[in-house]
Design a protein around this motif. Structure first.
Motif, PDB file in Angstrom:
ATOM      1  N   HIS A 151       0.623  -1.131   0.100  1.00  0.00           N
ATOM      2  CA  HIS A 151      -0.175   0.077   0.004  1.00  0.00           C
ATOM      3  C   HIS A 151       0.884   1.308   0.020  1.00  0.00           C
ATOM      4  N   PRO A 152       0.287   2.442  -0.231  1.00  0.00           N
ATOM      5  CA  PRO A 152       1.203   3.554  -0.367  1.00  0.00           C
ATOM      6  C   PRO A 152       1.944   4.010   0.942  1.00  0.00           C
ATOM      7  N   GLU A 153       3.052   4.339   1.055  1.00  0.00           N
ATOM      8  CA  GLU A 153       3.703   4.789   2.174  1.00  0.00           C
ATOM      9  C   GLU A 153       4.307   5.972   2.221  1.00  0.00           C
ATOM     10  N   VAL A 154       3.455   7.286   1.511  1.00  0.00           N
ATOM     11  CA  VAL A 154       3.633   8.506   1.121  1.00  0.00           C
ATOM     12  C   VAL A 154       4.384   9.354   2.381  1.00  0.00           C
ATOM     13  N   GLY A 155       4.078   8.948   3.383  1.00  0.00           N
ATOM     14  CA  GLY A 155       4.870   9.607   4.568  1.00  0.00           C
ATOM     15  C   GLY A 155       6.202   9.479   4.766  1.00  0.00           C
ATOM     16  N   HIS A 156       6.755   8.405   3.946  1.00  0.00           N
ATOM     17  CA  HIS A 156       8.162   7.932   3.831  1.00  0.00           C
ATOM     18  C   HIS A 156       8.890   8.642   2.734  1.00  0.00           C
ATOM     19  N   VAL A 157       8.236   9.468   1.785  1.00  0.00           N
ATOM     20  CA  VAL A 157       9.014  10.285   0.928  1.00  0.00           C
ATOM     21  C   VAL A 157       9.991  11.265   1.358  1.00  0.00           C
ATOM     22  N   ARG A 158      11.064  11.351   0.528  1.00  0.00           N
ATOM     23  CA  ARG A 158      11.838  12.491   1.144  1.00  0.00           C
ATOM     24  C   ARG A 158      11.541  13.794   0.339  1.00  0.00           C
ATOM     25  N   VAL A 159      11.532  14.795   1.031  1.00  0.00           N
ATOM     26  CA  VAL A 159      11.228  16.374   0.594  1.00  0.00           C
ATOM     27  C   VAL A 159      12.547  17.205   0.709  1.00  0.00           C
ATOM     28  N   PRO A 160      12.815  18.346   0.186  1.00  0.00           N
ATOM     29  CA  PRO A 160      13.757  19.249   0.400  1.00  0.00           C
ATOM     30  C   PRO A 160      13.708  19.524   2.103  1.00  0.00           C
ATOM     31  N   HIS A 161      14.954  19.396   2.498  1.00  0.00           N
ATOM     32  CA  HIS A 161      15.047  20.011   3.966  1.00  0.00           C
ATOM     33  C   HIS A 161      16.278  20.785   4.173  1.00  0.00           C
ATOM     34  N   ASP A 162      16.172  21.834   4.341  1.00  0.00           N
ATOM     35  CA  ASP A 162      17.202  23.071   4.439  1.00  0.00           C
ATOM     36  C   ASP A 162      17.504  22.979   5.927  1.00  0.00           C
ATOM     37  N   THR A 163      18.623  22.384   6.230  1.00  0.00           N
ATOM     38  CA  THR A 163      19.249  22.045   7.613  1.00  0.00           C
ATOM     39  C   THR A 163      19.646  23.680   8.112  1.00  0.00           C
ATOM     40  N   ALA A 164      19.901  24.525   7.220  1.00  0.00           N
ATOM     41  CA  ALA A 164      20.245  25.919   7.787  1.00  0.00           C
ATOM     42  C   ALA A 164      18.956  26.626   8.499  1.00  0.00           C
ATOM     43  N   ARG A 165      17.737  26.463   7.686  1.00  0.00           N
ATOM     44  CA  ARG A 165      16.445  26.913   8.247  1.00  0.00           C
ATOM     45  C   ARG A 165      15.909  26.062   9.258  1.00  0.00           C
ATOM     46  N   ASP A 166      16.207  24.661   9.246  1.00  0.00           N
ATOM     47  CA  ASP A 166      15.476  23.598  10.073  1.00  0.00           C
ATOM     48  C   ASP A 166      16.464  22.715  10.362  1.00  0.00           C
ATOM     49  N   PRO A 167      17.384  22.908  11.555  1.00  0.00           N
ATOM     50  CA  PRO A 167      18.381  22.102  11.878  1.00  0.00           C
ATOM     51  C   PRO A 167      17.884  20.731  12.379  1.00  0.00           C
ATOM     52  N   PHE A 168      16.464  20.525  12.870  1.00  0.00           N
ATOM     53  CA  PHE A 168      15.937  19.557  13.437  1.00  0.00           C
ATOM     54  C   PHE A 168      16.313  18.373  12.634  1.00  0.00           C
ATOM     55  N   PRO A 169      16.584  17.256  13.150  1.00  0.00           N
ATOM     56  CA  PRO A 169      17.191  16.137  12.134  1.00  0.00           C
ATOM     57  C   PRO A 169      16.217  15.289  11.728  1.00  0.00           C
ATOM     58  N   GLY A 170      14.969  15.459  12.075  1.00  0.00           N
ATOM     59  CA  GLY A 170      13.702  14.405  11.729  1.00  0.00           C
ATOM     60  C   GLY A 170      13.498  13.426  12.476  1.00  0.00           C
TER      61      GLY A 170
ATOM     62  N   GLY B 155       9.236  14.251 -13.412  1.00  0.00           N
ATOM     63  CA  GLY B 155      10.665  14.966 -13.369  1.00  0.00           C
ATOM     64  C   GLY B 155      10.812  16.132 -12.641  1.00  0.00           C
ATOM     65  N   HIS B 156       9.331  16.865 -12.231  1.00  0.00           N
ATOM     66  CA  HIS B 156       9.503  18.000 -11.586  1.00  0.00           C
ATOM     67  C   HIS B 156       9.083  17.903 -10.004  1.00  0.00           C
ATOM     68  N   VAL B 157       9.198  16.628  -9.528  1.00  0.00           N
ATOM     69  CA  VAL B 157       9.428  16.575  -8.115  1.00  0.00           C
ATOM     70  C   VAL B 157      10.386  17.232  -7.503  1.00  0.00           C
ATOM     71  N   ARG B 158      10.080  17.472  -6.533  1.00  0.00           N
ATOM     72  CA  ARG B 158      11.341  17.832  -5.352  1.00  0.00           C
ATOM     73  C   ARG B 158      12.042  16.744  -4.898  1.00  0.00           C
ATOM     74  N   VAL B 159      13.397  16.731  -4.685  1.00  0.00           N
ATOM     75  CA  VAL B 159      13.937  15.850  -4.050  1.00  0.00           C
ATOM     76  C   VAL B 159      15.096  16.553  -3.144  1.00  0.00           C
ATOM     77  N   PRO B 160      15.550  15.930  -2.013  1.00  0.00           N
ATOM     78  CA  PRO B 160      16.571  16.643  -1.259  1.00  0.00           C
ATOM     79  C   PRO B 160      17.802  17.010  -2.055  1.00  0.00           C
ATOM     80  N   HIS B 161      17.903  18.207  -1.624  1.00  0.00           N
ATOM     81  CA  HIS B 161      19.408  18.868  -2.549  1.00  0.00           C
ATOM     82  C   HIS B 161      20.258  19.382  -1.495  1.00  0.00           C
ATOM     83  N   ASP B 162      21.327  18.521  -1.154  1.00  0.00           N
ATOM     84  CA  ASP B 162      22.183  19.317  -0.274  1.00  0.00           C
ATOM     85  C   ASP B 162      23.085  20.243  -0.956  1.00  0.00           C
TER      86      ASP B 162
END
Lengths: 301, 301
Positions: A151-170, B155-162
């Motif tokens: 089944h879908p597990e969309v909660g576990h997709v990766r999204v951009p994480h700007d660690t400068a803005r948000d240092p919380f590691p998840g 192709g236009h999804v966002r992925v983590p970009h370090d």
């Protein structure tokens, strides 16, 4: 009038109901989720007292095994919830009650309930996302909730994480800063030191939260372009959060995908659930009404 | 023996063919893609010379309008390719040749061709990703390529970009550092100062490239969990890149989604296309053979 059964199994509570396929509930009970044996016994006892049914829909917390050819069909899989891993939820009900069980994720069931009686009426392809203790998504891409090899597990997709803005590691024990690890309720509480419901509406938590949720939704739109998205769960009750997510999603998507469904403001596209506290159990009843290729036949005598 | 037509329209070349629904091609021609009028005239001239067909499948570069109720059905939409925006590709062929046109994206058609004759045989749910000038994905979730309010734009999804590891801002004119903006062929060329095919197999470009592609694929697995993924396109011809992507994808996914389809190594799960240079036009022929709800009926006399 014939009735069907519905069970929503949640991490803290289970809701059992008997109702009709026009959405009327004739018997309902809320039970604490304890260990599987005690909980399943209480669910079985409810259905023995309630009006007789031949089909029971179950919307379960996950991950669950939905493959009817699998020996572990109808069981909860890799869950951190004590005792529930490989609890034979569907087969226990099937055997004790001599019913057909239609087994699904909680979010798959909720999506079906919203499509039948709630905010997804008349919509062919629908995503239902809940943001609460976890982040889950049910997808209706046809007649029934979508499953591939899982089944879908969309909660576990990766999204951009700007660690400068948000240092919380998840907070995800499996992936750290996946969408759920960054944006579920416990992640908010861990990042800001208090529960989401105690964060002021002006707190800097909310623009960040909206950005993460919108990033996850934008990826869903670029992947499947569903006709509508329903966004619920405890975290989404925060005042002003849904409009914030709409603005972020519009910034991320609009202009590239052109469709009348994405009319400016996204008020018709990204909507709140309509079924409220009953969404889970109504979804389970909708499952039973829809029937499913994923159901096993009734146990033989 | 009855034949059908297939047209692959690409950014540089169009391929036209007539063939049978067992995959045999009886006539084929490759034409440069110039302006729409000249190109469409050449395609029409090919079919007037070739054995007569009643149905033509078209797999087009995109974005395209696939909604048969839309006045711009069968047209290329927001493309940077000069002159092609709103070129009436499908209707021009339909009218000139008095045929039924089945219109799809190039990747949707290629997915269908691979499912019928190539690396996706016997697979019910399939994703086909191409990494080349752009990044495109075709999804087969049932009988035909999936469309919601649009075709997929994975192709236009966002992925983590370090940005510490990779300061390249991305090459997508719409989104900057979306998956395509980070990992398509032109992004590689812009980041490293020379075309992908001139980068040594030991170049640091490749681990980074594999990580981006795997991040995009992992999100697809967490969203749809397709039974198999086919990964092609010019960039994927780089020696050793496919095994690298498999390793990265396994790291990102395995252990969370449990399925026999994800057997260790992913050699059976993430595979190269089997149809080679003919994939596009065979996909267009497969479209014509499959027929489609997205086709308009033949023009009336």
């Amino acid at each position: 009038m014939s009735f069907v059964g519905g069970v929503e199994t949640g991490g803290s509570w289970c809701v059992c109901a008997v109702g009709s396929c026009d959405g009327a509930i004739v018997a309902q009970e809320r039970l604490p989720t304890t260990d599987p044996q005690e909980t399943l016994s209480a669910i079985i006892a409810f259905f023995r007292r309630a009006p007789r049914v031949e089909v029971v829909g179950v919307g379960s917390f996950g991950p669950v095994d939905l493959d009817p050819r699998s020996p572990t069909w109808g069981e909860v899989m890799a869950t951190p919830k004590a005792g529930w891993r490989n609890a034979p939820v569907a087969r226990a009900l099937q055997r004790a009650l001599d019913v057909q069980v239609v087994f699904e994720t909680d979010v798959g069931a909720a999506a079906l309930g919203e499509q039948r009686w709630g905010a997804g009426q008349g919509v062919g392809s629908l995503a239902y996302m809940t943001v609460g203790t976890g982040i889950g998504v049910g997808l209706l891409l046809g007649r029934e909730p979508w499953h591939g090899i899982s089944h879908p597990e969309v909660g576990h997709v990766r999204v951009p994480h700007d660690t400068a803005r948000d240092p919380f590691p998840g907070s995800c024990p499996y992936h750290g800063d996946c969408l759920e690890g960054l944006a579920c309720g416990p992640a908010l509480a861990a990042r800001w030191g208090r529960p989401a419901e105690q964060l002021d509406p002006d707190h800097e938590a909310w623009p960040l939260e909206a950005a993460y949720i919108a990033a996850g939704l934008a990826n869903l739109v670029f992947t499947l372009a569903p006709e509508r998205i329903i966004l619920g769960g405890g975290v989404m009750a925060a005042p002003g959060l849904l409009p914030r997510v709409r603005r972020e999603l519009e910034n991320l998507v609009a202009g590239y995908i052109q469709s009348p469904a994405l009319a400016p403001g996204l008020e018709q596209y990204l909507v709140a659930p309509a079924l409220g506290d009953d969404a889970g159990v109504l979804g389970a009843i909708a499952l039973a009404c829809a029937g499913s290729a994923y159901a096993e036949p009734r146990a033989r005598p």
